[in-house]
Design a protein around this motif. Structure first.
Motif, PDB file in Angstrom:
ATOM      1  N   GLY A  30      27.909  -5.846  33.474  1.00 59.08           N
ATOM      2  CA  GLY A  30      28.020  -7.032  34.432  1.00 59.08           C
ATOM      3  C   GLY A  30      28.075  -8.353  33.845  1.00 59.08           C
ATOM      4  N   PRO A  31      27.953  -9.442  34.367  1.00 55.29           N
ATOM      5  CA  PRO A  31      28.225 -10.777  33.765  1.00 55.29           C
ATOM      6  C   PRO A  31      27.460 -11.119  32.538  1.00 55.29           C
ATOM      7  N   ALA A  43      35.173   1.216  33.501  1.00 51.44           N
ATOM      8  CA  ALA A  43      34.469   1.726  34.658  1.00 51.44           C
ATOM      9  C   ALA A  43      33.057   1.914  34.661  1.00 51.44           C
ATOM     10  N   VAL A  44      32.468   1.196  35.628  1.00 50.54           N
ATOM     11  CA  VAL A  44      30.812   1.537  35.579  1.00 50.54           C
ATOM     12  C   VAL A  44      30.220   2.800  36.328  1.00 50.54           C
ATOM     13  N   GLU A  46      27.550   6.768  36.042  1.00 57.18           N
ATOM     14  CA  GLU A  46      26.241   6.802  36.053  1.00 57.18           C
ATOM     15  C   GLU A  46      25.902   7.123  34.444  1.00 57.18           C
ATOM     16  N   ARG A  47      26.876   7.255  33.440  1.00 54.11           N
ATOM     17  CA  ARG A  47      26.705   7.349  32.000  1.00 54.11           C
ATOM     18  C   ARG A  47      26.128   5.788  31.600  1.00 54.11           C
ATOM     19  N   LEU A  48      24.959   5.779  30.970  1.00 50.22           N
ATOM     20  CA  LEU A  48      24.222   4.554  30.607  1.00 50.22           C
ATOM     21  C   LEU A  48      25.118   3.733  29.748  1.00 50.22           C
ATOM     22  N   THR A  49      25.082   2.565  29.600  1.00 51.88           N
ATOM     23  CA  THR A  49      25.543   1.564  28.898  1.00 51.88           C
ATOM     24  C   THR A  49      24.476   0.297  28.810  1.00 51.88           C
ATOM     25  N   ALA A  50      23.855  -0.124  27.877  1.00 47.70           N
ATOM     26  CA  ALA A  50      22.980  -1.057  27.572  1.00 47.70           C
ATOM     27  C   ALA A  50      23.099  -1.574  26.437  1.00 47.70           C
ATOM     28  N   LEU A  51      23.014  -3.000  26.347  1.00 50.25           N
ATOM     29  CA  LEU A  51      22.624  -3.833  25.028  1.00 50.25           C
ATOM     30  C   LEU A  51      21.449  -4.196  24.695  1.00 50.25           C
ATOM     31  N   VAL A  52      20.593  -3.970  23.838  1.00 44.78           N
ATOM     32  CA  VAL A  52      19.199  -4.421  23.666  1.00 44.78           C
ATOM     33  C   VAL A  52      19.381  -5.446  22.663  1.00 44.78           C
ATOM     34  N   ILE A  53      18.737  -6.439  22.925  1.00 37.04           N
ATOM     35  CA  ILE A  53      18.475  -7.886  22.311  1.00 37.04           C
ATOM     36  C   ILE A  53      16.908  -8.055  22.216  1.00 37.04           C
ATOM     37  N   GLU A  54      16.486  -8.061  21.105  1.00 32.75           N
ATOM     38  CA  GLU A  54      15.218  -8.473  20.669  1.00 32.75           C
ATOM     39  C   GLU A  54      15.187  -9.647  19.459  1.00 32.75           C
ATOM     40  N   PRO A  55      14.326 -10.699  19.860  1.00 40.49           N
ATOM     41  CA  PRO A  55      14.115 -11.869  19.036  1.00 40.49           C
ATOM     42  C   PRO A  55      14.346 -11.170  17.374  1.00 40.49           C
ATOM     43  N   ASP A 109      19.767  -7.712  36.296  1.00 38.20           N
ATOM     44  CA  ASP A 109      19.354  -7.292  37.966  1.00 38.20           C
ATOM     45  C   ASP A 109      20.159  -6.383  38.394  1.00 38.20           C
ATOM     46  N   GLY A 110      21.379  -5.882  37.868  1.00 35.00           N
ATOM     47  CA  GLY A 110      22.464  -4.839  38.407  1.00 35.00           C
ATOM     48  C   GLY A 110      22.160  -3.374  37.864  1.00 35.00           C
ATOM     49  N   MET A 111      21.001  -3.303  36.833  1.00 38.12           N
ATOM     50  CA  MET A 111      20.673  -2.013  36.302  1.00 38.12           C
ATOM     51  C   MET A 111      20.360  -0.810  37.445  1.00 38.12           C
ATOM     52  N   TRP A 112      21.150   0.259  37.083  1.00 41.55           N
ATOM     53  CA  TRP A 112      20.762   1.173  38.205  1.00 41.55           C
ATOM     54  C   TRP A 112      19.663   1.819  38.154  1.00 41.55           C
ATOM     55  N   ALA A 113      19.019   1.756  39.070  1.00 37.26           N
ATOM     56  CA  ALA A 113      17.503   2.292  39.459  1.00 37.26           C
ATOM     57  C   ALA A 113      17.450   3.591  38.559  1.00 37.26           C
ATOM     58  N   LEU A 114      18.519   4.664  38.561  1.00 33.39           N
ATOM     59  CA  LEU A 114      18.523   5.914  37.880  1.00 33.39           C
ATOM     60  C   LEU A 114      18.222   5.669  36.503  1.00 33.39           C
TER      61      LEU A 114
END
Length: 367
Positions: A30-31, A43-44, A46-55, A109-114
């Motif tokens: 998403g944005p 393509a978005v 059901e396969r999870l894509t996620a960026l994790v940022i920690e301080p 905000d748009g993270m899938w509930a799944l």
């Protein structure tokens, strides 16, 4: 935008998370993902894509293995650890292993509930909040590069407006004018058209009217609200035109809206609360006797999307900061008759505001 630019954005996001008492951020397609590292999956799914940022540590991007070649080519990927997961494995467990067991994270905000529910199962004592609520200012303050992109998008939308005034309105359907606007936005450099509102006559009293089959007639007021993305940044402008010579009431209502928009623009300054901009516009319209017909907030932020925080609305106490970009778009909507809206994108500067739309705000007359 270079790797260093994206690295600075991610570091800024990590610092903002720490200041907000968060262990970090979980950013899905998403944005926010585009803004932080320049990655937009083709393509978005059901396969999870996620960026994790920690301080204080480099970001990590989890992607499906089949999408890794695209992910590593993203402009900010060189500043990340890119980790791929394969079908048959549990990506939520993989992501959960990265998180602090009792940490509080901001999530897109748009993270899938799944996906969020899967992460919660992996980290049952973790806590999560929507990014818009926990970090509303994450993308709100634009740097010089972003303001330049927004100004270019605004200039392109202005050019489209100037061109649309030269086409015939009377005898054509709203959807025909909307198609002309979409074409003109693309001709002037937009890669994406998000909306082309054409509200004629009584349809103009619906702020979000979708252009339909109604044939525009001589004597109609026509609300034109349009925008999209150019070089990754948004445009959004509204002007109101009249088919043929307008009557006295139409001129009066338009002038009230113009005065409200101008007063709200003049109220822009660092430190003013977002709600102050709404209050100023609403005061002008209410004083003229049309307060009940101004039925929406005065504005919204804009950046890599055409609608984002901050919002110029009662109850929003966030102070304006130089670099904030947002719309100012008061309107009056007379049910069953006509509507008027005037909208510019404005950037808060060190000593006031700067309009990013330059077309005239007078009532345009079209044929």
């Amino acid at each position: 935008m270079t790797r260093d630019d994206y690295e600075r954005r991610m570091a800024r996001a990590g610092a903002a998370a720490a200041e907000a008492g968060l262990a970090g951020l979980i950013v899905t397609p998403g944005p926010d993902l585009v803004w932080l590292c320049g990655y937009r999956p083709t393509a978005v799914t059901e396969r999870l894509t996620a960026l994790v940022i920690e301080p204080g540590r480099p970001g990590r991007l989890l992607v499906p293995v089949l999408e890794r070649p695209d992910a590593v080519r993203a402009p900010g990927a060189a500043a990340l650890e890119v980790v791929a997961w394969a079908d048959g494995s549990d990506p939520c467990a993989e992501l959960g292993a990265w998180l602090a067991p009792q940490g509080r994270y901001g999530v897109s905000d748009g993270m899938w509930a799944l996906h969020l529910l899967g992460v919660q199962r992996s980290v049952p004592q973790g806590r999560y909040g929507a990014l818009t609520e926990v970090l509303p200012m994450l993308r709100a303050v634009k740097d010089a590069y972003e303001v330049e992109r927004l100004a270019a998008a605004g200039a392109a939308a202005d050019a489209a407006y100037q061109d649309i005034l030269g086409v015939p309105f009377a005898g054509r359907r709203e959807c025909d004018i909307a198609a002309d606007l979409a074409r003109l936005l693309r001709e002037h450099g937009h890669s994406q058209v998000d909306f082309t509102v054409v509200g004629s006559g009584p349809n103009g009293a619906n702020p979000h009217h979708e252009a339909g089959e109604r044939v525009i007639e001589d004597g109609d007021m026509v609300v034109l609200d349009f925008g999209g993305l150019k070089d990754g940044y948004g445009s959004d402008t509204t002007r109101t035109a009249h088919v043929g010579k307008p009557g006295a009431e139409e001129r009066t209502v338009h002038e009230v809206v113009r005065e409200a928009q101008q007063a709200a623009f003049e109220a822009v300054r660092p430190g003013a609360a977002c709600q102050d901009i709404d209050r100023v516009a609403r005061r002008v319209i209410t004083s003229a006797g049309y307060g009940e017909y101004f039925i929406h907030r005065t504005g919204h932020g804009i950046g890599v999307t055409t609608h984002e925080p901050p919002y110029m609305v009662e109850g929003e106490h966030l102070p304006l900061v130089p670099g904030m970009c947002f719309s100012i778009e008061p309107g009056i909507y007379l049910p069953g008759r006509f509507g008027v809206r005037i909208e510019d994108i404005v950037v808060c500067t060190e000593d006031g505001g700067r309009r990013l739309n330059r077309t005239g705000r007078e009532l345009a007359v079209v044929s």
